[in-house]
Design an enzyme around this catalytic site. Structure first.
Site, PDB file in Angstrom:
ATOM      1  N   CYS A   1       0.591  -1.287  -0.047  1.00 59.97           N
ATOM      2  CA  CYS A   1      -0.077   0.472   0.443  1.00 59.97           C
ATOM      3  C   CYS A   1       0.730   1.087  -0.137  1.00 59.97           C
ATOM      4  CB  CYS A   1      -1.172   0.272   0.540  1.00 59.97           C
ATOM      5  SG  CYS A   1      -2.019   0.584   0.625  1.00 59.97           S
TER       6      CYS A   1
ATOM      7  N   HIS B   1      -3.270  -5.157   2.250  1.00 60.34           N
ATOM      8  CA  HIS B   1      -3.220  -5.129   3.955  1.00 60.34           C
ATOM      9  C   HIS B   1      -3.469  -6.991   5.054  1.00 60.34           C
ATOM     10  CE1 HIS B   1      -1.806  -1.025   4.150  1.00 60.34           C
ATOM     11  NE2 HIS B   1      -3.203  -1.157   4.285  1.00 60.34           N
TER      12      HIS B   1
HETATM   13  N1  GLN Z   1      -2.859   6.973   2.535  1.00 59.59           N
HETATM   14  C1  GLN Z   1      -1.802   5.923   1.291  1.00 59.59           C
HETATM   15  C2  GLN Z   1      -3.299   5.982   0.637  1.00 59.59           C
HETATM   16  O1  GLN Z   1      -4.779   6.272   0.945  1.00 59.59           O
HETATM   17  C3  GLN Z   1      -2.152   4.648   1.188  1.00 59.59           C
HETATM   18  C4  GLN Z   1      -2.680   3.840   2.597  1.00 59.59           C
HETATM   19  C5  GLN Z   1      -2.199   2.486   2.988  1.00 59.59           C
HETATM   20  O2  GLN Z   1      -1.315   2.558   3.346  1.00 59.59           O
HETATM   21  N2  GLN Z   1      -3.164   1.589   3.511  1.00 59.59           N
HETATM   22  O3  GLN Z   1      -3.277   5.783  -0.523  1.00 59.59           O
END
Ligand code: GLN
Length: 240
Positions: free
Chosen positions: A94, A190
């Site tokens: 992510c 995740h």
């Molecule tokens: N902040 C980034 C987004 O919102 C990554 C989010 C995350 O790592 N879950 O796309």
């Protein structure tokens, strides 16, 4: 044999238990009698990445991703780009995945100049892409959980990690999920993603081991519960 893992930015990029990916890799090696060391490198610290076999970078909120910019400019960004080109294995999740691209324009319009290690870019959207999801890869189906505002678009020379079976993936439009370049694995998954995707975990471990031990093999594990967890999530998403 021994695998040296670097957990990069565990202090700011560690959403939804992403640290569990490091624990899963370490365990699946130790269960096979293979040594595994884990070094954590937070913001402000710098180690020669060439001493490692595998780099893990987890996810983070837009604010935390912004905190990294000075640290990346301090020289760590070049370390990461060199490690990618030298064939080190990366698992990036992510926010850590977005970090490998050219930039991330957040949904508030802030443009974060990232590494450019992979030819991809990300643009934040108002609607967050959230939920359990599954995608097909050359290592079999992978199940996980996604929560991101960023929509990631792949450029030349970067293959998708997989194709979405159920969920949104890279951008909710082109059916791709994640990215593959050299020995870099990028995903929005995740969960943490590895404990309930044993095939995917072992693929990443073998990729990293074989750079130093070309004939390395991983014997099968008695991981029935992991496989049952994987299959039950996949069935709940696909109904099959
Ligand atoms: N902040 C980034 C987004 O919102 C990554 C989010 C995350 O790592 N879950 O796309």
């Amino acid at each position: 044999m021994e695998l040296k893992i670097c957990h990069l930015y565990p202090d700011v990029l560690n959403l939804y238990g992403d640290r569990g990916n490091v624990l899963a890799m370490k365990k699946r090696l130790e269960w096979r009698g293979i040594g595994c060391t884990v070094d954590e490198i937070p913001i402000g610290e710098r180690l020669p990445l060439s001493k490692f076999d595998l780099i893990f970078i987890g996810g983070g909120q837009d604010f935390e991703q912004g905190l990294l910019l000075d640290d990346l400019r301090s020289g760590k960004g070049e370390d990461i780009r060199s490690a990618v080109e030298d064939g080190l294995t990366f698992l990036t999740v992510c926010g850590g995945y977005q970090l490998m691209g050219r930039y991330y324009e957040t949904h508030t319009g802030e443009k974060l100049p990232f590494l450019g290690a992979l030819d991809l870019y990300t643009v934040g959207g108002e609607e967050r892409l959230i939920g359990n999801f599954a995608f097909e890869t050359e290592y079999g189906p992978v199940v996980g959980f996604e929560n991101h505002s960023g929509r990631t678009y792949l450029g030349e020379g970067v293959k998708p990690l997989g194709r979405v079976i159920r969920g949104r993936g890279n951008n909710g439009k082109d059916g791709t999920e994640g990215a593959r370049y050299k020995n870099v694995f990028g995903t929005y998954s995740h969960g943490p993603v590895l404990p309930k995707n044993p095939e995917f975990c072992d693929t990443i471990l073998l990729t990293a081991l074989r750079r130093r031990y070309p004939s390395a093999e991983l014997e099968p594990l008695a991981d029935l519960s992991e496989r049952e967890a994987h299959d039950s999530v996949l069935k709940s998403l696909t109904g099959e």
